[in-house]
Design a protein around this motif. Structure first.
Motif, PDB file in Angstrom:
ATOM      1  N   LYS A  97      -6.655   4.709  -4.175  1.00  0.00           N
ATOM      2  CA  LYS A  97      -6.233   3.120  -3.856  1.00  0.00           C
ATOM      3  C   LYS A  97      -7.028   2.946  -2.607  1.00  0.00           C
ATOM      4  O   LYS A  97      -7.837   1.781  -2.542  1.00  0.00           O
ATOM      5  N   GLU A 127      -3.412   9.712  -5.613  1.00  0.00           N
ATOM      6  CA  GLU A 127      -3.405   8.261  -6.084  1.00  0.00           C
ATOM      7  C   GLU A 127      -3.757   7.438  -4.977  1.00  0.00           C
ATOM      8  O   GLU A 127      -4.484   6.291  -4.994  1.00  0.00           O
ATOM      9  N   ARG A 128      -2.810   7.652  -3.658  1.00  0.00           N
ATOM     10  CA  ARG A 128      -2.975   6.951  -2.495  1.00  0.00           C
ATOM     11  C   ARG A 128      -4.512   6.741  -2.098  1.00  0.00           C
ATOM     12  O   ARG A 128      -4.914   5.705  -1.454  1.00  0.00           O
ATOM     13  N   ARG A 164     -10.061   0.193  -2.029  1.00  0.00           N
ATOM     14  CA  ARG A 164     -10.015  -1.053  -1.165  1.00  0.00           C
ATOM     15  C   ARG A 164     -10.891  -1.000  -0.260  1.00  0.00           C
ATOM     16  O   ARG A 164     -11.730  -2.158  -0.022  1.00  0.00           O
ATOM     17  N   GLU A 223       0.852  -1.276   0.137  1.00  0.00           N
ATOM     18  CA  GLU A 223      -0.030   0.211   0.095  1.00  0.00           C
ATOM     19  C   GLU A 223       1.006   1.207  -0.022  1.00  0.00           C
ATOM     20  O   GLU A 223       0.568   2.223  -0.620  1.00  0.00           O
TER      21      GLU A 223
END
Length: 554
Positions: free
Chosen positions: A158, A154-155, A162, A128
């Protein structure tokens, strides 16, 4: 694979499992495979047996246990340990399905398992946190900031993906695991294996038939599934049991013959009197409402309609006049139709040993189950299991007859208990389900501390209640039944069964509901049975547990 290895067989306490075990034992004998057999009646015994034997054995075969939980999680085996699981409990735990190294599932090719896709429930742990070092490559500070912002976006994306994936996974697993039901009988799966290996014998075929009939007697599968599987077995029966025309001479004393037939849905009637069988079979007893005076009158009318004298009906079936027995099935069916019993005919098989012994598949199921749950204590716990297993062999007719006698006692006890529950209004509607509790001191209550007997009683009671109640709403409800388990420890055994409707798919949601209700109230429960819908519970926690169930299912 198994030729040089000792194998540990862990077999659950139900008739289908015993039949699958007999077939596997015969196959092992053919191939000189050494094995040790350990009966297990619940998860605790399964874990104990595994811990005791894990150092001597690398191969474990589990029959009618182990499929519906994460085996590796529970048993924590070494990496060189292998499990072969032949279990009709559904749904199969997803980890067992997708673990193809240590767990080998024995299922029929055409069994629809409905397993969620691998990618929907498992994902590789991605790194991650990607390395986001500020590279000092001499670029402008504005360039750095832009890259940093992109990185953050972007993180965040993500993480959001998730979270969404995890929510979807929970939903998919909830839908998959919500209902408990049964797949193809394990004895049939084992017979299939023998057939593929060209080692199938008539004895094995008979055990497969008894395994399937057990599912039908215990009401674990739909009528549609039963008829389909009967059709599959019928082809094997005609392959194994075709005889030349001169049949009289080809029957020797020690031969065995299996025949397909349309038989009466009357429990043990060929080893009882017709009258006793009519009174103690759930289908006829519920249809005629035999617990009431009115029902007893209807029974007399039904017998009169067939033109059968009471003296004949009340004596042993074997002693009835031949002239009456000739057309008995047709006579009974014709009258049953007039009295609203349209399903008195059932497709089944019978077995003939030599000249005079004839048993139907359901006779064997009742006898074997009664031997297994015999409450008259003789010797250690496993004695009943061994006796029940032995009664399935042709040579042990004395054990089989002992089982038939116990089965008659059991059916009488069930009939009397149902009658008293209905006459004293013990079945009460709790809102989303019906509830009935047997009190300590009720006749035969000890018998109903055993799971198979309690389930038979519950199904018989629900059938009868549906026939006796006037409330349309109550006819569609499931039932929870409780019986004293261990008086000294203050525990009750509880079983939940699905509604008794024509179109019932036999799927049971009580297993999950029981777990949730126990968690939310901190009730002291033991989920030890391979059927999730059977639990043990401390008596003083019963009322808060039931309250939680009512609010959960409302």
């Amino acid at each position: 694979l198994l030729f040089l290895q000792r194998v540990l067989l862990l077999v659950a306490s139900d008739v289908d499992a015993l039949c699958a075990c007999k077939i596997l034992q015969a196959l092992f004998q053919c191939d000189h495979v050494q094995y040790t057999l350990v009966p297990v009646s619940g998860w605790q015994e399964l874990e104990t047996a595994f811990l005791e034997h894990k150092d001597q054995f690398k191969y474990f075969v589990l029959i009618n246990c182990g499929a519906n939980v994460d085996l590796l999680e529970i048993l924590q085996p070494e990496e060189d340990t292998f499990f072969f699981v032949c279990d009709s409990h559904r749904p199969i735990n997803v980890v067992n399905v997708y673990n193809d190294t240590q767990i080998k599932l024995l299922v029929k090719q055409d069994d629809d398992l409905d397993v969620p896709a691998y990618d929907d429930i498992f994902r590789d742990e991605e790194d991650e946190e990607e390395d986001s070092e500020n590279e000092s490559d001499g670029s402008e500070p504005s360039e750095k900031r832009r890259r940093f912002e992109e990185d953050v976006i972007e993180r965040t994306m993500k993480r959001r993906q998730r979270r969404e994936w995890e929510a979807r996974r929970r939903e998919i697993l909830f839908d998959y695991e919500q209902y408990e039901y049964h797949g193809t009988s394990s004895a049939m799966v084992m017979f299939d294996l023998a057939w593929i290996m060209s080692k199938d014998l008539n004895d094995m075929l008979w055990w497969a038939i008894v395994g399937l009939t057990d599912q039908w007697v215990q009401d674990k599968i739909t009528q549609m599934k039963y008829v389909t599987d009967i059709g599959i077995l019928q082809r094997h029966v005609s392959r194994h049991n075709h005889r030349n025309e001169d049949e009289e001479n080809s029957l020797s004393i020690d031969c065995m013959r299996i025949a397909f037939e349309y038989d009466l849905r009357l429990a043990l009637y060929q080893h009882w009197s017709l009258y006793e069988s009519l009174c103690n079979t759930s289908y006829t007893s519920a249809s005629l409402k035999l617990w009431s005076v009115q029902g007893q009158k209807r029974l007399q009318e039904f017998l009169a309609d067939m033109g059968l004298p009471l003296k004949q009906v009340k004596q042993k079936f074997n002693s009835m006049d031949m002239s009456l027995k000739e057309n008995l099935r047709e006579m009974i069916e014709e009258s049953a139709n007039k009295f609203g019993m349209k399903d008195l005919r059932v497709q089944t098989f019978s077995i003939h040993f030599g000249f005079k012994n004839k048993f139907s598949a359901s006779d064997i199921v009742y006898a074997t189950a009664s031997l297994m749950e015999n409450i008259e204590k003789e010797g250690p716990e496993t004695t009943n299991f061994i006796k029940a297993l032995d009664s399935l062999s042709r040579g042990n007719l004395d054990k089989l007859h002992q089982g038939l006698d116990l089965a008659k006692k059991q059916l009488r006890a069930i009939h009397q208990t149902v009658a008293s529950c209905i006459c004293t209004n013990l079945v009460i509607s709790q809102g989303p389900f019906l509830y009935c509790a047997l009190m300590e001191g009720t006749p035969d209550v000890k018998l109903f501390s055993k799971p198979v007997s309690l389930c038979l009683l519950s199904k018989y009671l629900l059938k009868s209640f549906v026939c006796s109640t006037r409330s349309k709403r109550c006819k569609l409800l499931p039932l929870i039944m409780a019986a004293p388990m261990d008086v000294e420890q203050g525990t009750v055994i509880m079983v939940g069964i699905p509604p008794e409707t024509e179109s019932s798919d036999k799927k049971n949601f009580f297993g999950r509901a029981f777990e949730k209700a126990a968690d939310s109230t901190n009730s002291r429960t033991l989920h030890n049975h391979f059927d999730m819908s059977i639990i043990e519970l401390k008596t003083e926690d019963r009322s808060k547990f039931l309250d939680a169930l009512v609010s959960l299912l409302s």
